[in-house]
Write a protein that holds these residues in place. Structure first.
Motif, mmCIF file in Angstrom:
data_model
loop_
_atom_site.group_PDB
_atom_site.id
_atom_site.type_symbol
_atom_site.label_atom_id
_atom_site.label_comp_id
_atom_site.label_asym_id
_atom_site.label_seq_id
_atom_site.Cartn_x
_atom_site.Cartn_y
_atom_site.Cartn_z
ATOM 1 N N GLY A 51 -8.687 -3.202 -20.701
ATOM 2 C CA GLY A 51 -9.351 -2.688 -19.517
ATOM 3 C C GLY A 51 -8.451 -2.527 -18.309
ATOM 4 N N SER A 52 -9.060 -2.543 -17.142
ATOM 5 C CA SER A 52 -8.363 -2.230 -15.900
ATOM 6 C C SER A 52 -7.343 -3.283 -15.489
ATOM 7 N N VAL A 53 -7.336 -4.432 -16.171
ATOM 8 C CA VAL A 53 -6.344 -5.450 -15.857
ATOM 9 C C VAL A 53 -4.928 -4.928 -16.131
ATOM 10 N N PHE A 54 -4.825 -3.960 -17.057
ATOM 11 C CA PHE A 54 -3.546 -3.294 -17.317
ATOM 12 C C PHE A 54 -3.452 -2.024 -16.482
ATOM 13 N N GLU A 55 -2.374 -1.869 -15.723
ATOM 14 C CA GLU A 55 -2.206 -0.676 -14.888
ATOM 15 C C GLU A 55 -1.471 0.440 -15.615
ATOM 16 N N SER A 56 -0.852 0.126 -16.759
ATOM 17 C CA SER A 56 -0.122 1.153 -17.506
ATOM 18 C C SER A 56 -0.028 0.745 -18.968
ATOM 19 N N VAL A 57 0.292 1.714 -19.801
ATOM 20 C CA VAL A 57 0.500 1.458 -21.228
ATOM 21 C C VAL A 57 1.695 0.528 -21.415
ATOM 22 N N PRO A 78 -11.440 -8.287 -17.905
ATOM 23 C CA PRO A 78 -11.666 -8.623 -16.500
ATOM 24 C C PRO A 78 -11.191 -7.515 -15.562
ATOM 25 N N SER A 79 -11.519 -7.688 -14.295
ATOM 26 C CA SER A 79 -11.109 -6.702 -13.287
ATOM 27 C C SER A 79 -9.650 -6.908 -12.892
ATOM 28 N N THR A 80 -9.159 -6.036 -12.038
ATOM 29 C CA THR A 80 -7.757 -6.097 -11.615
ATOM 30 C C THR A 80 -7.423 -7.381 -10.857
ATOM 31 N N SER A 81 -8.438 -8.043 -10.305
ATOM 32 C CA SER A 81 -8.186 -9.284 -9.564
ATOM 33 C C SER A 81 -7.685 -10.403 -10.482
ATOM 34 N N TRP A 82 -7.814 -10.204 -11.798
ATOM 35 C CA TRP A 82 -7.365 -11.199 -12.771
ATOM 36 C C TRP A 82 -5.950 -10.931 -13.278
ATOM 37 N N ARG A 83 -5.296 -9.910 -12.773
ATOM 38 C CA ARG A 83 -3.996 -9.503 -13.297
ATOM 39 C C ARG A 83 -2.979 -10.644 -13.316
ATOM 40 N N GLU A 84 -2.860 -11.316 -12.215
ATOM 41 C CA GLU A 84 -1.816 -12.340 -12.086
ATOM 42 C C GLU A 84 -1.947 -13.423 -13.142
ATOM 43 N N ILE A 85 -3.154 -13.847 -13.390
ATOM 44 C CA ILE A 85 -3.346 -14.947 -14.337
ATOM 45 C C ILE A 85 -3.340 -14.478 -15.784
#
Length: 345
Positions: free
Chosen positions: A313-319, A267-274
């Motif tokens: 994918g982009s849901v992770f901002e770092s390793v 998913p996109s970064t908007s899904w990070r929190e969940i």
């Protein structure tokens, strides 16, 4: 079939009644094993002609409210969906919304085949309205709240209906061979899919997780109806987790086929929190332990966990963030496997 859509009067009611009788006879011929091929062909052609009826809305409503023939009811819903899409620009917006509400209630008291087609029509209406407005979330957010209110375990019948409606909505926005061609170019479908998966899909997932959490903490053994509801609710979550978030070209969308493959959850970064909240995958591990004796439920939960194990994918901002997620997931998975092993000793 030349059936007008004027205000119902004695003449129109007689015309509707006669049309219904002819179509019921045709349905009987189609379904009867002893029917000859020529008879079945002529009867099938009647239904094809029925689908081309101009402005058939009063006739459709008459048939839906007065016939008990399942094939005719199904064909009437197909005719209705086809007609709404065909006549979209000339129809009154209020009338379209009234049909949406009518079809939801109609599905509630119908057999499965009829209910599914009724909700498929509802989903295509919602999608077309959203595309016309130009903002999927503006249309879908209030509707998802409506679905949330329906997903109440105290009324299992309506809750099951909400699950089925959610699945039809996912199908409409997913760009597969089951997506309805709503009279717009595929570019419009692609744009609506992108908007849907960024906001409304996530909102629906949050609603589903909230209800699943209630089942996870419940100490009461569920009835057969509640188990069925939980199974269908998990199916909705499985479809969400199996969503194809990849960008697609018009050609790919046009020729994509429905398969049972499991897509990578990206998913996109908007899904990070969940997605990065460990409570999300922990919920599914808890559900498995709570309902492991139910084979259908435990199987679907396992499929959901498989999807969560593919998060990328982009849901992770770092390793480092990715490492934390998978370290926690694997730790929970080890406890999960120990639980399974202990139950087989």
């Amino acid at each position: 079939m030349d059936v007008c859509n004027n205000t119902s009067n004695g003449h129109n009611m007689e015309l509707y009644h006669n049309t219904k009788d002819r179509l019921e006879q045709a349905a009987t011929v189609v379904m009867a094993p002893e029917s000859k091929a020529e008879e079945r062909l002529l009867a099938s052609e009647m239904f094809l002609e029925f689908r081309t009826t101009e402005m058939p809305y009063e006739l459709c409503k008459y048939i839906l409210e007065s016939s008990n023939n399942q094939l005719l009811l199904f064909e009437t819903l197909v005719c209705l969906q086809t007609s709404i899409i065909r006549d979209w620009r000339s129809l009154n917006h209020k009338m379209i919304l009234e049909w949406k509400e009518f079809l939801i209630e109609y599905a509630l008291c119908s057999d499965k085949m009829i209910a599914v087609q009724s909700l498929r029509t509802v989903a295509s209406i919602i999608k077309r309205v959203a595309i016309d407005v130009g903002d999927v979330s503006q249309v879908l957010d209030p509707f998802i709240m409506e679905v949330k209110n329906m997903l109440n375990p105290s009324n299992v019948q309506r809750a099951l209906l909400a699950c089925s409606l959610s699945c039809q909505l996912l199908t409409e926005f997913s760009l597969t061979s089951k997506t309805t061609c709503i009279g717009l170019p595929w570019d419009a479908h692609i744009i609506s899919k992108k908007q849907f998966q960024t906001t409304s899909l996530k909102s629906l997932f949050v609603v589903v997780l909230d209800i699943l959490a209630q089942f996870a903490v419940s100490d009461v053994e569920p009835t057969t109806y509640l188990s069925n509801f939980l199974e269908q609710l998990l199916n909705v979550s499985r479809e969400i987790l199996n969503w194809d978030f990849s960008a697609c070209s018009t050609q790919k969308a046009l020729w994509s086929e429905v398969t049972e493959r499991l897509a990578i959850l990206s998913p996109s970064t908007s899904w990070r929190e969940i997605c990065l909240n460990s409570d999300t995958h922990q919920l599914y591990f808890t559900l498995y332990r709570r309902y492991h004796s139910n084979e259908q439920i435990s199987t679907i939960v396992t499929l959901c966990l498989h999807q969560l194990s593919t998060l990328s994918g982009s849901v992770f901002e770092s390793v480092a963030e990715k490492t934390v997620y998978y370290t926690t997931f694997i730790s929970n998975l080890n406890r999960h496997l120990y639980f399974i092993k202990s139950k087989h000793l």
